[in-house]
Design a protein around this motif. Structure first.
Motif, PDB file in Angstrom:
ATOM      1  N   UNK A 194      -9.421   5.158   1.953  1.00 18.93           N
ATOM      2  CA  UNK A 194     -10.719   4.538   2.538  1.00 18.93           C
ATOM      3  C   UNK A 194     -10.747   3.379   3.090  1.00 18.93           C
ATOM      4  N   UNK A 195     -10.063   2.441   2.311  1.00 15.68           N
ATOM      5  CA  UNK A 195      -9.973   1.127   2.478  1.00 15.68           C
ATOM      6  C   UNK A 195      -8.892   0.400   3.384  1.00 15.68           C
ATOM      7  N   UNK A 196      -8.870   0.500   4.598  1.00 11.59           N
ATOM      8  CA  UNK A 196      -7.828  -0.123   5.475  1.00 11.59           C
ATOM      9  C   UNK A 196      -8.106  -1.687   5.073  1.00 11.59           C
TER      10      UNK A 196
ATOM     11  N   UNK B 165      -7.220  12.230 -12.575  1.00 14.64           N
ATOM     12  CA  UNK B 165      -8.195  11.600 -11.955  1.00 14.64           C
ATOM     13  C   UNK B 165      -8.187  10.183 -11.274  1.00 14.64           C
ATOM     14  N   UNK B 166      -7.355   9.224 -12.158  1.00 16.27           N
ATOM     15  CA  UNK B 166      -6.902   8.044 -11.710  1.00 16.27           C
ATOM     16  C   UNK B 166      -6.213   7.987 -10.455  1.00 16.27           C
TER      17      UNK B 166
ATOM     18  N   UNK C 116       2.538   1.616  -3.370  1.00 14.78           N
ATOM     19  CA  UNK C 116       1.471   2.037  -4.491  1.00 14.78           C
ATOM     20  C   UNK C 116       1.273   3.496  -4.404  1.00 14.78           C
TER      21      UNK C 116
ATOM     22  N   UNK D  45      -7.581   7.647  -2.699  1.00 13.46           N
ATOM     23  CA  UNK D  45      -8.839   7.895  -1.933  1.00 13.46           C
ATOM     24  C   UNK D  45      -8.991   6.332  -1.466  1.00 13.46           C
ATOM     25  N   UNK D  46      -8.656   5.380  -2.762  1.00 12.80           N
ATOM     26  CA  UNK D  46      -8.984   3.929  -2.328  1.00 12.80           C
ATOM     27  C   UNK D  46      -8.070   3.451  -1.154  1.00 12.80           C
ATOM     28  N   UNK D  47      -7.001   3.891  -1.209  1.00 10.55           N
ATOM     29  CA  UNK D  47      -5.735   3.420  -0.269  1.00 10.55           C
ATOM     30  C   UNK D  47      -6.020   3.983   1.001  1.00 10.55           C
TER      31      UNK D  47
ATOM     32  N   UNK E  37       0.941  -1.121   0.142  1.00  2.37           N
ATOM     33  CA  UNK E  37       0.114   0.009  -0.070  1.00  2.37           C
ATOM     34  C   UNK E  37       0.932   1.210  -0.092  1.00  2.37           C
TER      35      UNK E  37
ATOM     36  N   UNK F  68     -11.274  17.049  -7.559  1.00  3.54           N
ATOM     37  CA  UNK F  68     -12.192  16.684  -8.357  1.00  3.54           C
ATOM     38  C   UNK F  68     -12.894  17.747  -8.914  1.00  3.54           C
TER      39      UNK F  68
ATOM     40  N   UNK G  68      -6.050  10.541  -8.226  1.00  7.52           N
ATOM     41  CA  UNK G  68      -6.607  10.696  -6.987  1.00  7.52           C
ATOM     42  C   UNK G  68      -7.671   9.587  -6.402  1.00  7.52           C
ATOM     43  N   UNK G  69      -8.296   8.750  -7.550  1.00  7.44           N
ATOM     44  CA  UNK G  69      -9.263   7.963  -6.976  1.00  7.44           C
ATOM     45  C   UNK G  69      -8.191   6.711  -6.391  1.00  7.44           C
ATOM     46  N   UNK G  70      -7.216   6.446  -6.854  1.00  4.66           N
ATOM     47  CA  UNK G  70      -6.419   5.387  -6.419  1.00  4.66           C
ATOM     48  C   UNK G  70      -5.798   5.719  -4.782  1.00  4.66           C
TER      49      UNK G  70
ATOM     50  N   UNK H 143     -15.414  17.816  -2.857  1.00  3.52           N
ATOM     51  CA  UNK H 143     -14.444  17.300  -3.378  1.00  3.52           C
ATOM     52  C   UNK H 143     -13.659  18.268  -4.118  1.00  3.52           C
TER      53      UNK H 143
END
Lengths: 308, 308, 308, 308, 308
Positions: free
Chosen positions: C208-210, C197-198, C81, C204-206, C78, C162, C200-202, C159
């Protein structure tokens, strides 16, 4: 590449072809003899050897497993990446040929000849890359696919496959001047050539950059230390079975090491290396079929379970 | 990078170049001396040391292997990714040059000069990136490939390779204004420049972001603890062989640690680092050949089994 | 991020900054005290504790290593990445700026202003993404790069990064209406925005998802069980060295656990987290240089070996 | 998904939500009772049980760790890949909406309506994919975003998300006929739809292809064998602490197994599965904001530390 | 592929379908009998067998675990990559069909027929690839989707799926000549065909390149050595429980080996292989629905928990 069905339990112990044993029998014999000497010494002079206990061996064994496991993974990854690159070359060769026969106007003047020339160059690239990776002379395989005026220029080049790709670009440029292809489709075909350049450079990377030398030293030194100490560590408990154990352990550790050594350079001609000859011949046949030719060279078959 | 054939079993133990031993001999000597002292103490005063049993060592050994194995994998991945980025740079350099010679009209006015300028800038980028990564001055290698008016601007720049890429974009824009290239093909060439920007930023990432410092602390502290405790744990069973064992174990653990340290920063000039000089020189020769030049600088050969 | 040279063997044991010790000293002290109590109890009442043998500990140790090793790999992945995503952001920021200065006509009316606006928005995106990931207010850093009429709309947005990307698309659309850019090149520039945008979303994924919560429970519960049982298991063989062993083992296991915890959320401000402030400032300077500006904010330097 | 801060050491042992214990307490109780029975039997009839030594357990333990570790890695990879696919869906949804609002002419006749319809369909796709993966009815969530004449056709379809993508293509074709979009930009938008098709098919792959069944058998059978044998192996050394050990070991091995089971099917509604509802709602709000709407549904918050 | 719910603890031990036991029962029985013979020999002649201690077994066990673990990972990666390729084929098939129905003008003369032909060829490619990988005859499944004049040419081809892709390119070229599609959209559709060529070549790579043969030899020889030695190593401590232990250990090691063997060739029809028939049928139904047809073949359901 070794191609054979799963042997049964009896055959299993007597297969040499593809086995790693022929590469490591000196080490196995040496360690076995050492084990026998230690066992004999222990028998006649039981107090000769200090009573090593086994645990320190286990400590070394952990380190050795760590090294062997890592090196094996890295070597296998190189081997498999090399295979993927050649798979990509097949994809590019087929797709380029499909697009050439589909989109270069074969009925216009010079169209059919342009199609044949491009596909011939693609075949030549496949052979030339194999010869470059195996450091052999490509001319026997590729001359029949080249035009006479190009052969001399190619013979001057330091890097034949790369020069072939540039030749393909040049032919493509000619097609554009003769209006056999729109600029838009030039780009599509050029993408395939760039992808073939990628395959070539990746193969060169694998060939020219071995695993760091220090890994080899670490692994082999530890393996030798381990096998030198082993008989002293087990002789008190195993007695005359010591050489048997030593042989088996030497087989497993030196065997994995030798296999890693073989796989880390996947373009060679060792038994477990990639079957580049068979692959480039198969692509050659495939592309000749796409061109609509009817005479094909014979596919390469395994001899004695081995495919080159 | 160390380039040599597989040594035989005797050479194996006496190779120092490329070996990790020169970096860790202080630790090995220290641990060996400690082992000798403990063995001597145990011999004269057998009750001096508590009867440590080995198992707690095994517990620590598992943890240590976990740390060493992880760190080694991470370092090797960095080293191999760095090598892949330089492989990508070769792909981009070759493909850009192929496309420039193929699609920029060399017979139009200014066309041949534009081709040469773009390819010269590509060569300069290869050298400049190497110098940036090794923190050396690039000017000797790149000045001959630059136009005088550009050199001053480049000398002002904080990031020479990035400035070279912008210069390439500018030259490309000029080609478009002079109608040497259609807007459509501009995009194709620009893709290569973007890919070279990707290579540069990826190399900078590897260089500027070391493995988290805490890993180094965890690994090294545990390795020292382990080697301090080791002689006490094995002295009762191994007696005067204790220092030998200590030396071997210290070699394996500190050796892997030092190798990981060396590989995690792959752009340096340590023996197992990447041969950036040889690679950028090889690209230089390759690109000059594409341009049709006939005088090439000499390729860089390994000195004493070592390629820089 | 901790930035410092390799400490020597003496420093090694006294570094706290970047070390994981400050996070886990309560556990280490507790386990050490427990070890001391067990050792004392064993000394005065040797029959008090059952004669645990060590092997069951080894069984638990295997399971614990499995859990810790897995969790550490996942956390490091993580972290790495996340670093790659920020490297991609640098690539996109630089390439977008290069393309804007190269292909938007700077000499047409409004061209230079359009260039500046787009690059300013790119800088603002870098800062805004950092603030979003660290849950801080971005306005101080980004207001100077925004036009007054846009600030109000942005303050309404849930946001901000975005919304900035959408603003960039809008400006791009304006360029097209003013014929500063062809539709073809719009697509090229839009690819860069999509790539941002990719990123940013990646991120956010890291964020928000422990890692699944159950892993943490499994690892920590097993580590506690293990350390509770450890002193009983080794006290008969180690005597008064029991607390020392307990401390070292607790350090290694809880240390790796705490480090995994820290790395799995790489955007925070813990010592081993990513240096987002330094990275976004460096990008800011880089982009201002591309724009040709001459005054730059100061780069962020490490304070006390620590880079934020 | 479980969302909670790191518990302190006391809480740690009493958390059930998100813990794997509720799934495996029958096995833990059974193994504990078996351990108690064996301990009691050993106490009253010390000769009843053969004097198993522990080493064979270690052999089995190695195999079991190998199986559990592999299965856990594979399951976690599935879970994390699933999360990445939903991250990609967010990227595609946002970018498609950004491009639609930026490049479809909103001021032409029918432009604003076309924008709204496309973005509504994107929202509907997010909800429909979630419902497909959880095998629930999508209509409540998506009807408000569909036009009446489309609902009937969709209700006939065997694969609602796929039909929604086709509907998006059709609307895009309409835009082209009405000259709201050039053919060139159609391609750009179509790339996003293809990418959403990729997300869908990848999620279906993870859902429809479990890990090979034989792995589950191998892991679980070995785990049961191991726990049946364990008490006999440790009873002579641990006496009445046997059940405690058995409980802890059963917790670690069955716990990791049950967690792997839960993660390998990441789209379910078990506590550690992905929070699809919260994610699709968040995307819905994000896209409505892009459209400029001012009324949003409420975001989904965790209930009792759990986010669906 | 085995499709069944998680069995309960009792069922678990009696499931044969999907289990690996039927493949390895000869080895299990043999090792068990050997264990029984050794136990009996030891009982009647306690001095017959040397007092092997267990540690050397542990050394071998580490090596064996290393080999088995590596081979299992590599085989599973092949299996999962094969599954991903078929997932990619689904993506390409759906997207190509979506684009064909969306962008080929269905109301122009010959448009609807061209749509149907292209989608029929896509269905045929799915079936033909499955038959190629399983070395069976494709004609029953694909003839109904081909035009009579094409069947003869296809029957001559050495590689039917590749010939189908070329046929698709040809039909696409026809569409272009009839102005049913612009050159720009030809490229978009051609990308999908290239991607299908990639799927095919990747599947061929997995099928034609087994894991290096030497791995199989190393793993199996070590496993046999290990199981031959095992009973002698544990008979003194385990007595008449020796055969039970031998059976369990043989089950775990030979079981994992046999499963790796099965998964490394994922296109076969062994119980744990991929359900290619069900997948290609599902794609067929999906594509017929896209075409608007109303009669579908029946989906393939699992028989006896097994899906082909």
């Amino acid at each position: 590449m070794i191609v054979r069905n799963k042997p049964n339990a009896f055959q299993l112990f007597f297969i040499l072809r593809g086995s790693i044993v022929p590469l490591i029998y000196p080490q196995i014999i040496f360690v076995t003899l050492l084990g026998a000497a230690v066992a004999a010494g222990h028998y006649y002079y039981p107090t000769l050897f200090p009573s090593f206990s086994l645990p320190p061996l286990a400590l070394l064994g952990i380190a050795l497993s760590l090294f062997l496991g890592f090196r094996n993974n890295a070597s296998y990854d190189r081997w498999w990446e090399a295979r993927k690159q050649w798979g990509q070359l097949l994809i590019d060769s087929r797709s380029l040929s499909r697009q050439i026969t589909g989109y270069v106007d074969g009925e216009a003047e010079g169209g059919a000849a342009a199609q044949r020339r491009m596909i011939y160059l693609t075949i030549a690239f496949n052979h030339a890359l194999r010869h470059q990776l195996r450091k052999t002379e490509p001319w026997n395989d590729i001359e029949k696919y080249l035009e006479t005026e190009d052969i001399d220029a190619l013979r001057q080049s330091r890097n034949v496959p790369d020069a072939l790709l540039r030749l393909m670009s040049k032919k493509l440029g000619n097609c554009r001047h003769k209006h056999l292809l729109s600029e838009f489709l030039i780009q599509t075909l050029d993408d395939r050539i760039t992808s073939m350049a990628e395959v070539q450079a990746s193969c060169e990377r694998i060939q020219n950059t071995p695993l760091p030398f220090a890994y080899m030293l670490l692994v082999q030194r530890t393996a030798y230390f381990y096998c030198f100490i082993l008989p002293f560590g087990i002789v008190t408990s195993q007695g005359f079975f010591t050489p048997l154990f030593c042989a088996i352990v030497a087989y497993t550790f030196f065997g994995l090491d030798a296999l890693s050594e073989e796989l880390q350079d996947p373009f060679g001609i060792a038994p477990n290396d990639l079957a580049l000859s068979a692959m480039s011949r198969a692509t050659e046949i495939n592309l000749l079929e796409i061109l609509g030719e009817t005479e094909f060279p014979a596919p390469i078959e395994p001899t004695n379970h081995r495919l080159e």
